[in-house]
Design a protein around this motif. Structure first.
Motif, PDB file in Angstrom:
ATOM      1  N   ALA A  67      -9.366  -7.245   4.215  1.00  0.00           N
ATOM      2  CA  ALA A  67      -9.116  -6.719   5.554  1.00  0.00           C
ATOM      3  C   ALA A  67      -8.974  -5.202   5.594  1.00  0.00           C
ATOM      4  O   ALA A  67      -9.267  -4.575   6.617  1.00  0.00           O
ATOM      5  N   ASN A  68      -8.517  -4.584   4.504  1.00  0.00           N
ATOM      6  CA  ASN A  68      -8.265  -3.137   4.550  1.00  0.00           C
ATOM      7  C   ASN A  68      -9.079  -2.328   3.546  1.00  0.00           C
ATOM      8  O   ASN A  68      -8.972  -1.102   3.497  1.00  0.00           O
ATOM      9  N   TRP A 106      -2.281   6.655   1.427  1.00  0.00           N
ATOM     10  CA  TRP A 106      -3.640   6.914   0.949  1.00  0.00           C
ATOM     11  C   TRP A 106      -4.052   8.380   1.125  1.00  0.00           C
ATOM     12  O   TRP A 106      -4.983   8.839   0.468  1.00  0.00           O
ATOM     13  N   THR A 118     -19.247  -1.895   2.447  1.00  0.00           N
ATOM     14  CA  THR A 118     -18.707  -0.555   2.691  1.00  0.00           C
ATOM     15  C   THR A 118     -19.417   0.484   1.845  1.00  0.00           C
ATOM     16  O   THR A 118     -19.739   1.579   2.331  1.00  0.00           O
ATOM     17  N   ASP A 123     -11.324   0.654   4.838  1.00  0.00           N
ATOM     18  CA  ASP A 123     -10.573   1.873   5.147  1.00  0.00           C
ATOM     19  C   ASP A 123     -10.161   2.593   3.868  1.00  0.00           C
ATOM     20  O   ASP A 123     -10.192   3.830   3.802  1.00  0.00           O
ATOM     21  N   ALA A 124      -9.768   1.832   2.846  1.00  0.00           N
ATOM     22  CA  ALA A 124      -9.352   2.438   1.584  1.00  0.00           C
ATOM     23  C   ALA A 124     -10.492   3.218   0.948  1.00  0.00           C
ATOM     24  O   ALA A 124     -10.309   4.347   0.482  1.00  0.00           O
ATOM     25  N   ALA A 171       0.851  -1.185   0.000  1.00  0.00           N
ATOM     26  CA  ALA A 171       0.000   0.000   0.000  1.00  0.00           C
ATOM     27  C   ALA A 171       0.891   1.241   0.000  1.00  0.00           C
ATOM     28  O   ALA A 171       2.021   1.206   0.498  1.00  0.00           O
ATOM     29  N   LEU A 204      -4.213  -4.101  -1.530  1.00  0.00           N
ATOM     30  CA  LEU A 204      -5.608  -4.159  -1.092  1.00  0.00           C
ATOM     31  C   LEU A 204      -6.026  -5.595  -0.798  1.00  0.00           C
ATOM     32  O   LEU A 204      -5.611  -6.538  -1.469  1.00  0.00           O
ATOM     33  N   SER A 205      -6.895  -5.749   0.212  1.00  0.00           N
ATOM     34  CA  SER A 205      -7.449  -7.046   0.568  1.00  0.00           C
ATOM     35  C   SER A 205      -8.782  -6.813   1.259  1.00  0.00           C
ATOM     36  O   SER A 205      -9.163  -5.662   1.542  1.00  0.00           O
ATOM     37  N   GLN A 212     -11.358   6.401   3.054  1.00  0.00           N
ATOM     38  CA  GLN A 212     -10.352   7.458   3.045  1.00  0.00           C
ATOM     39  C   GLN A 212     -10.157   8.070   1.666  1.00  0.00           C
ATOM     40  O   GLN A 212     -10.041   9.289   1.526  1.00  0.00           O
TER      41      GLN A 212
END
Length: 233
Positions: free
Chosen positions: A176-177, A153, A217, A180-181, A150, A173-174, A184
């Motif tokens: 799990a994150n 960001w 999300t 947040d990506a 990553a 990216l996965s 943000q």
């Protein structure tokens, strides 16, 4: 707005089918590169682009750096979109738009710092979208994607706010994150490779988990935007 999903490093028609069934909006097909995972032959790329149904997009990832060479690569592989992974001369980007007006053109920007935003004006008039990645194009052996890292960001979010072109976010990216990506950066789309693979193979379970995380999300972000009036009327 629904966040689009581009699954990169597709290596076979079978992987293409897995990605399409999982809900991918686009497939990334990696041609010869100086480094990184997933390169396949131009013949295999052409085989895959021929079998992908609309509206799924096929992205040719090319390391060519001149308009003539990129155009020839497009014609050898027949994608719907070309992803230019090097920071080419913007004059070449302008020429490519004249050579291939019917091909969607995506310029990769390798985010090594805030100076990435300085590249927007040169490319934006000649492309359809940007893709922010975590490569190091000036390394001894150039890294042009597929790093699994990553980047910052905060810089990516500023980039999105600074251009009217759609922006894809890539790099580490996965499932799990990705929430947040999205929150943000607010990208138009997401691009991933290693985050949905196991032992180098596309993993249907990881991909399904990623798609589910994006869908959840998006719904949460849309609900919050409606509540605070960000997208009212």
């Amino acid at each position: 707005m629904r966040t689009r999903i581009k699954v990169c490093c597709i290596a076979s028609p079978q992987e293409a089918d897995i990605a399409i069934r999982a809900g991918a909006d686009a497939l990334g097909l990696v041609a010869r590169m100086p480094s990184g995972p997933g390169p396949i032959s131009d013949a295999r790329i052409a085989e895959i682009t021929a079998m992908v149904p609309p509206p799924v997009a096929t992205f040719l990832l090319t390391s060519e750096t001149t308009a003539e060479a990129i155009s020839a690569h497009i014609r050898a592989t027949n994608p719907s979109t070309v992803q230019i992974v090097s920071h080419i001369d913007p004059a070449e980007s302008e020429k490519l738009a004249m050579f291939e007006p019917h091909i969607r053109r995506v310029q990769v920007i390798h985010v090594e710092g805030p100076e990435a935003l300085d590249l927007i004006p040169g490319y934006a008039p000649h492309i359809h979208a940007f893709l922010l990645d975590s490569g190091r194009p000036n390394a001894k052996i150039a890294e042009l994607g597929g790093t699994g890292r990553a980047h910052d960001w905060a810089v990516s979010a500023a980039f999105v706010r600074s251009t009217d072109r759609p922006v894809f976010l890539a790099g580490g990216l996965s499932a799990a994150n990705v929430a947040d990506a999205i929150r943000q950066v607010r990208p138009f789309g997401l691009d991933l490779c290693s985050g949905v693979r196991t032992d180098g193979q596309l993993d249907p379970e990881k991909l399904s988990a990623f798609v589910a995380a994006v869908t959840q999300t998006d719904a949460a972000v849309a609900s919050a935007d409606t509540t605070d009036g960000s997208h009212c009327c």
